[in-house]
Design a protein around this motif. Sequence first.
Motif, short mmCIF file in Angstrom:
data_model
loop_
_atom_site.label_atom_id
_atom_site.label_comp_id
_atom_site.label_asym_id
_atom_site.label_seq_id
_atom_site.Cartn_x
_atom_site.Cartn_y
_atom_site.Cartn_z
N LYS A 11 0.84 -1.12 0.05
CA LYS A 11 0.07 -0.21 0.12
C LYS A 11 0.74 1.27 -0.09
O LYS A 11 1.73 1.44 0.75
CB LYS A 11 -0.99 -0.08 1.37
CG LYS A 11 -1.81 -1.21 1.31
CD LYS A 11 -2.63 -1.12 2.34
CE LYS A 11 -3.51 -2.32 2.53
NZ LYS A 11 -4.25 -2.52 3.91
N GLY A 12 0.51 2.08 -0.99
CA GLY A 12 1.34 3.46 -1.06
C GLY A 12 0.56 4.53 -0.97
O GLY A 12 -0.62 4.34 -1.47
N GLY A 13 1.25 5.67 -0.82
CA GLY A 13 0.26 6.73 -0.85
C GLY A 13 1.39 8.19 -0.53
O GLY A 13 2.57 7.99 -0.29
N LEU A 14 0.59 9.40 -0.90
CA LEU A 14 1.21 10.74 -0.49
C LEU A 14 0.41 11.10 0.58
O LEU A 14 -0.81 11.32 0.67
CB LEU A 14 1.17 11.60 -1.64
CG LEU A 14 1.75 11.06 -3.07
CD1 LEU A 14 1.88 12.13 -4.08
CD2 LEU A 14 3.40 10.63 -2.42
N ILE A 15 1.12 11.41 1.80
CA ILE A 15 0.38 11.77 2.90
C ILE A 15 0.80 13.29 3.55
O ILE A 15 2.04 13.62 3.36
CB ILE A 15 0.81 10.85 4.23
CG1 ILE A 15 0.86 9.44 3.73
CG2 ILE A 15 -0.06 11.10 5.38
CD1 ILE A 15 -0.66 9.04 3.35
N ALA A 16 -0.23 14.13 3.65
CA ALA A 16 -0.03 15.58 4.14
C ALA A 16 0.44 15.61 5.54
O ALA A 16 0.28 14.36 6.26
CB ALA A 16 -1.28 16.25 3.91
N ARG A 24 -3.28 7.59 -3.17
CA ARG A 24 -3.07 6.14 -2.71
C ARG A 24 -2.93 5.23 -3.90
O ARG A 24 -3.64 5.54 -5.06
CB ARG A 24 -3.98 5.86 -1.81
CG ARG A 24 -5.42 5.42 -2.30
CD ARG A 24 -6.23 4.78 -1.31
NE ARG A 24 -6.74 5.48 -0.08
CZ ARG A 24 -6.75 5.54 1.23
NH1 ARG A 24 -6.40 4.43 1.46
NH2 ARG A 24 -7.17 6.37 2.07
N ASP A 25 -2.24 4.31 -3.85
CA ASP A 25 -2.17 3.22 -4.84
C ASP A 25 -1.87 1.71 -4.10
O ASP A 25 -1.34 1.72 -2.87
CB ASP A 25 -1.01 3.52 -5.60
CG ASP A 25 -0.98 2.53 -6.86
OD1 ASP A 25 -1.86 1.82 -6.92
OD2 ASP A 25 0.07 2.96 -7.79
N ARG A 26 -2.10 0.97 -4.72
CA ARG A 26 -1.57 -0.65 -4.16
C ARG A 26 -1.42 -1.59 -5.05
O ARG A 26 -1.88 -1.47 -6.24
CB ARG A 26 -2.92 -1.10 -3.42
CG ARG A 26 -4.10 -1.20 -4.23
CD ARG A 26 -5.27 -1.54 -3.17
NE ARG A 26 -5.34 -2.61 -2.35
CZ ARG A 26 -5.62 -2.85 -1.05
NH1 ARG A 26 -6.16 -2.03 -0.60
NH2 ARG A 26 -5.56 -4.33 -0.57
N ARG A 27 -0.41 -2.70 -4.71
CA ARG A 27 -0.14 -3.56 -5.91
C ARG A 27 0.24 -4.99 -4.99
O ARG A 27 0.34 -4.90 -3.62
CB ARG A 27 1.24 -3.17 -6.37
CG ARG A 27 1.37 -1.96 -7.09
CD ARG A 27 2.74 -1.53 -7.60
NE ARG A 27 2.74 -0.33 -8.33
CZ ARG A 27 3.75 0.30 -9.06
NH1 ARG A 27 4.83 -0.37 -9.04
NH2 ARG A 27 3.69 1.48 -9.56
N PRO A 28 0.00 -5.89 -5.61
CA PRO A 28 0.26 -7.13 -4.91
C PRO A 28 1.72 -7.58 -4.34
O PRO A 28 2.55 -6.96 -5.28
CB PRO A 28 -0.07 -8.24 -5.96
CG PRO A 28 -0.14 -7.65 -7.29
CD PRO A 28 -0.47 -6.16 -6.95
N THR A 29 1.93 -8.14 -3.30
CA THR A 29 3.37 -8.62 -2.90
C THR A 29 3.58 -9.64 -3.50
O THR A 29 3.07 -10.82 -3.20
CB THR A 29 3.35 -8.46 -1.45
OG1 THR A 29 2.85 -7.21 -0.79
CG2 THR A 29 4.75 -8.72 -1.04
N PRO A 30 4.61 -9.81 -4.16
CA PRO A 30 4.95 -11.04 -4.90
C PRO A 30 5.69 -11.94 -3.90
O PRO A 30 7.14 -12.51 -4.07
CB PRO A 30 6.03 -10.56 -6.11
CG PRO A 30 6.58 -9.34 -5.39
CD PRO A 30 5.42 -8.76 -4.89
#
Length: 301
Positions: A11-16, A24-30
Motif C-alpha cells: 500500500k502506497g500513498g502521499l500523505i500530508a 493512494r495506490d496498491r499492488r500485490p506483494t510477490p
Amino acid sequence: MAVDVGGTTLKGGLIAQDGRILYRDRRPTPRTEGPDRVIAAISAFVADLSAPRTVAGAPLRPAAVGLAVPGLVASGRAVFSAAFGWRDVPAAAFTDGRLPLALGHDVRSAGEAELAYGSAAPDALYLPIGTGIAGAVVLTGSLYGGAAGWAGQIGHIPVRPGGLPCPCGQRGCLSAYASAASVAARAGETSAEDVVRRAAAGDEPAARVWAEAVEALALALATYTLVLDPAVIVVGGGLSLAGDALLTPLRARLAARLAFRPAPEVRTSALGVDAGLLGAGLLGLRALGQQGGGHVDHLGA
C-alpha cells in the motif's frame, strides 16, 4: 511518501503533514517469488510514487519516504522477515537515495498512527492481524520497543508447543493458527473472509478452524494481559473486518481465561486498514526531522 509493506499487498500513498491521504495506490506483494523479488517490487513502487503528479488540480512532489516493513527492523536495515525470508536488507536497497528515507517496523508504525490519529489508550496493545501477526506495545502513552527494538512479536508466542510449523522456524506459533493467511490455508480457502462466511453458515470444518484461531488469540492475549495489564486491545488488519464474528467470541474466550480479573476492552482500530499507511507517513515525517499528529511527540522510535 508512505509505503506499507504487507504480506499480500503493498500500500502506497502521499500523505500530508496533518495525516490526510492525498493519493493512494496498491499492488500485490510477490511474496511467493522470493525475497529478492519482493525487494525489487518495493523499490519499483517507491520509484513510481516519487514521480511528480497532480491531484485535484494541485501539483504534488514527495519530500521524503517512510517505509514500513514486517519482521525485525533495526536502524537502517530490515534484519529479518519470516514472511519474506529476507535477512539484513539495507534501507538503500528499497530506494534510489534521492529522497530522505526512514525505515520502520510496520506494526509499530501503525501503532504510532493509532496514537497520533486514532483512539489508542495510554496503556494498550495494537494488534493488526493479516498475513502475519505482531503487536505494537503502548506503555504510559509511548511505544515500547524493548532492549533491541524488537518487542511485540506476539505472532510468535507458542500457543501450541510442538504444533504446526511457522516460517520463523518455531512450531506452534500464534501466527500458524490465527493469522488471516493461516486461517484461509487451514480451511482450504483463498481468504479468511471465506472461512468466516462458511463458519457462519454452519460449515463444520470452517467453524473448527475459526474456533481454533479465536482460542489461540485468546490464549496469547490472556498472557499479554496478565503481564502488562493493558486498558484496551485494538485489533486491526484485514481480519478485523470480520467485526463481531471475531470480536464477540474473542471477548468471551479472553474473559474465560482471566478468571480472577476483568478482561481489557477489545475493539477494532479507529483507522481501519489505513493505520499502516498513516504510520509509514509518520516515518516519512521523521525522515525530514519533523513530527505530525496529536501525540507523536511523545512516541519512542
